[in-house]
Design an enzyme around this catalytic site. Structure first.
Site, PDB file in Angstrom:
ATOM      1  N   GLU A 177       0.858  -1.056   0.167  1.00  0.00           N
ATOM      2  CA  GLU A 177      -0.020  -0.021   0.188  1.00  0.00           C
ATOM      3  C   GLU A 177       0.941   1.175  -0.058  1.00  0.00           C
ATOM      4  O   GLU A 177       0.543   2.096  -0.918  1.00  0.00           O
ATOM      5  CB  GLU A 177      -1.205  -0.130   1.260  1.00  0.00           C
ATOM      6  CG  GLU A 177      -1.844  -1.093   1.319  1.00  0.00           C
ATOM      7  CD  GLU A 177      -2.791  -1.540   0.346  1.00  0.00           C
ATOM      8  OE1 GLU A 177      -2.672  -0.741  -0.776  1.00  0.00           O
ATOM      9  OE2 GLU A 177      -3.587  -2.521   0.188  1.00  0.00           O
ATOM     10  N   HIS A 206       2.061   1.601  -3.262  1.00  0.00           N
ATOM     11  CA  HIS A 206       0.942   2.270  -4.194  1.00  0.00           C
ATOM     12  C   HIS A 206       0.959   3.813  -3.941  1.00  0.00           C
ATOM     13  O   HIS A 206       0.848   4.533  -4.815  1.00  0.00           O
ATOM     14  CB  HIS A 206      -0.266   1.494  -3.906  1.00  0.00           C
ATOM     15  CG  HIS A 206      -0.498   0.234  -3.945  1.00  0.00           C
ATOM     16  ND1 HIS A 206      -1.566  -0.745  -3.598  1.00  0.00           N
ATOM     17  CD2 HIS A 206       0.288  -0.857  -4.831  1.00  0.00           C
ATOM     18  CE1 HIS A 206      -1.255  -1.778  -3.970  1.00  0.00           C
ATOM     19  NE2 HIS A 206      -0.134  -1.896  -4.729  1.00  0.00           N
ATOM     20  N   TYR A 239       1.565   6.939  -7.129  1.00  0.00           N
ATOM     21  CA  TYR A 239       0.665   8.080  -7.869  1.00  0.00           C
ATOM     22  C   TYR A 239       1.987   9.504  -7.657  1.00  0.00           C
ATOM     23  O   TYR A 239       1.626  10.192  -8.711  1.00  0.00           O
ATOM     24  CB  TYR A 239      -0.512   8.556  -6.907  1.00  0.00           C
ATOM     25  CG  TYR A 239      -1.286   7.369  -6.883  1.00  0.00           C
ATOM     26  CD1 TYR A 239      -1.854   6.920  -7.805  1.00  0.00           C
ATOM     27  CD2 TYR A 239      -1.220   6.699  -5.530  1.00  0.00           C
ATOM     28  CE1 TYR A 239      -2.607   5.568  -7.924  1.00  0.00           C
ATOM     29  CE2 TYR A 239      -2.308   5.707  -5.378  1.00  0.00           C
ATOM     30  CZ  TYR A 239      -2.699   5.165  -6.323  1.00  0.00           C
ATOM     31  OH  TYR A 239      -3.451   3.983  -6.274  1.00  0.00           O
ATOM     32  N   GLU A 287     -10.887  -1.957  -1.017  1.00  0.00           N
ATOM     33  CA  GLU A 287      -9.936  -2.575  -2.113  1.00  0.00           C
ATOM     34  C   GLU A 287     -10.619  -3.138  -3.153  1.00  0.00           C
ATOM     35  O   GLU A 287     -10.102  -3.206  -4.396  1.00  0.00           O
ATOM     36  CB  GLU A 287      -9.185  -3.738  -1.305  1.00  0.00           C
ATOM     37  CG  GLU A 287      -8.454  -3.180  -0.301  1.00  0.00           C
ATOM     38  CD  GLU A 287      -7.133  -3.774   0.265  1.00  0.00           C
ATOM     39  OE1 GLU A 287      -7.522  -4.875   0.566  1.00  0.00           O
ATOM     40  OE2 GLU A 287      -6.304  -3.408   0.118  1.00  0.00           O
ATOM     41  N   GLU A 339      -4.587  -4.986  -5.653  1.00  0.00           N
ATOM     42  CA  GLU A 339      -5.799  -4.692  -5.044  1.00  0.00           C
ATOM     43  C   GLU A 339      -6.619  -6.049  -5.106  1.00  0.00           C
ATOM     44  O   GLU A 339      -7.661  -6.601  -4.461  1.00  0.00           O
ATOM     45  CB  GLU A 339      -6.424  -3.631  -5.215  1.00  0.00           C
ATOM     46  CG  GLU A 339      -5.901  -2.249  -4.909  1.00  0.00           C
ATOM     47  CD  GLU A 339      -5.425  -2.178  -3.576  1.00  0.00           C
ATOM     48  OE1 GLU A 339      -5.691  -3.126  -2.975  1.00  0.00           O
ATOM     49  OE2 GLU A 339      -4.503  -1.246  -3.327  1.00  0.00           O
ATOM     50  N   HIS A 354      -5.512  -8.421  -2.771  1.00  0.00           N
ATOM     51  CA  HIS A 354      -5.908  -8.020  -1.562  1.00  0.00           C
ATOM     52  C   HIS A 354      -7.202  -8.430  -1.123  1.00  0.00           C
ATOM     53  O   HIS A 354      -7.566  -8.811  -0.099  1.00  0.00           O
ATOM     54  CB  HIS A 354      -5.257  -6.642  -1.306  1.00  0.00           C
ATOM     55  CG  HIS A 354      -3.900  -6.192  -1.471  1.00  0.00           C
ATOM     56  ND1 HIS A 354      -3.656  -4.912  -1.215  1.00  0.00           N
ATOM     57  CD2 HIS A 354      -2.986  -6.953  -1.725  1.00  0.00           C
ATOM     58  CE1 HIS A 354      -2.134  -4.954  -1.499  1.00  0.00           C
ATOM     59  NE2 HIS A 354      -1.774  -6.249  -1.787  1.00  0.00           N
TER      60      HIS A 354
HETATM   61 FE   LIG Z   1      -3.176  -0.030  -2.264  1.00  0.00          FE
HETATM   62 FE   LIG Z   2      -4.796  -3.138  -0.902  1.00  0.00          FE
END
Ligand SMILES: [Fe+2]
Ligand SMILES: [Fe+2]
Length: 322
Positions: free
Chosen positions: A93, A96, A100, A162, A196, A199
């Site tokens: 995470e 992630h 961005y 998610e 995701e 997850h």
């Molecule tokens: Fe994520």
């Molecule tokens: Fe996630």
């Protein structure tokens, strides 16, 4: 103190661990600068505005999942191998959330990035609403002893984040990549989406195991609360989507995509779909079509994954420090 025992390797937890490891990636391996031409030539001002905002919103949600969701769910997980899976997912995470910014760094100015992440995210009502809603379930885990009901509902909230409410954000990068626009950024978003996917699936599987330990009354209460949360988030997603996508005429299509993903979240929790099935925009299907891109749920790296691990050869000069 107890010691994690990985000797047992033939079950689903081990399968999820292995798949998480196989999908590992880092943002800095993507050359987002390849998208600069597309950013300046293919998109108009409104399209750039929507793109920036969806990425800023996703940054907020991934930050929350890394800082709060995964650590707190892991804290109240008995199986230490499952805890390891949650910890690994929590680390992803953070990748992630950072990725961005990696896209922003290549495409927009620092001051604009600062505005989006420091001001726009905190000021957007719908974004804050969904974050607070999910967080209220996570915060129930912020104490030493927590009942099974709250453990279950926190996982429901996590699966909804998610597998469901991330997707109003994922839609636009996929939509553009499906048309050959901003394809490197699109590839990063697809890596996040594939993460995701696993997850939400793992957390849903864990939730279903906890559900079996609830009393009949708790199960009925949980089911009601789950549907209430589903619809509450849905109403909020519609406003958020209108706010971001009306200016580029995509609101209706994003709405279909949200409903499709709400059904997927329910499936992860062992429930049938709630929303009517609709065919997705073929451009989105195309962006998700992995057959031509050496890239599917069980493959390791996608086609935009160009540099392996950013490893630089050590030179003698590296040891001269003055
Ligand atoms: Fe994520
Ligand atoms: Fe996630």
């Amino acid at each position: 103190m107890k010691a994690v025992n990985w000797n047992k390797q033939d079950d689903l937890t081990f399968m999820y661990w292995r798949q998480n490891i196989a999908q590992f990636w880092v943002d800095t391996e993507f050359k987002v600068s390849k998208d600069i031409k597309s950013w300046t030539e293919d998109l108009n001002d409104s399209e750039r505005d929507t793109y920036k905002k969806v990425l800023a919103g996703l940054t907020g949600l991934d930050t929350q999942q890394g800082d709060m969701g995964m650590p707190l769910v892991s804290l109240h997980t008995e199986d230490m191998r499952k805890q390891a899976v949650y910890s690994f997912m929590g680390m992803m995470e953070q990748i992630h959330a950072k990725s961005y910014s990696t896209i922003f760094t290549s495409l927009i100015s620092s001051s604009e990035t600062d505005y989006l992440l420091d001001e726009w995210v905190t000021a957007n009502k719908e974004l804050q609403y969904k974050a607070e809603k999910i967080n209220s379930y996570y915060m129930k885990l912020f104490k030493p002893q927590v009942g099974k009901y709250d453990q279950y509902m926190a996982r429901v909230a996590s699966v909804f984040l998610e597998s469901y409410i991330f997707y109003s954000g994922f839609f636009y990068p996929l939509y553009l990549a499906g048309q050959g626009k901003l394809t490197t950024s699109g590839e990063i978003i697809r890596k996040i989406l594939l993460d995701e996917t696993i997850h939400g699936s793992f957390t849903g599987f864990d939730a279903q195991e906890i559900f079996q330990t609830l009393t009949k009354e708790e199960q009925e209460k949980a089911e009601k609360e789950m549907y209430k949360l589903l619809l509450d988030l849905y109403q909020n997603e519609l406003v958020y989507t209108t706010d971001l996508y009306d200016q580029i005429g995509l609101t209706d299509q994003v709405k279909d995509y949200i409903e499709y993903n709400a059904n997927r979240a329910l499936a992860n929790l062992g429930y049938p779909g709630y929303f009517e099935h609709k065919d997705l925009n073929p451009i989105i299907e195309n962006a998700m079509d992995t057959s031509t891109k050496n890239h599917d749920f069980f493959s390791v790296k996608g086609d935009g994954y160009v540099v392996s691990m950013n490893v630089e050869q050590l030179e003698d000069d590296d040891f001269i420090f003055e």
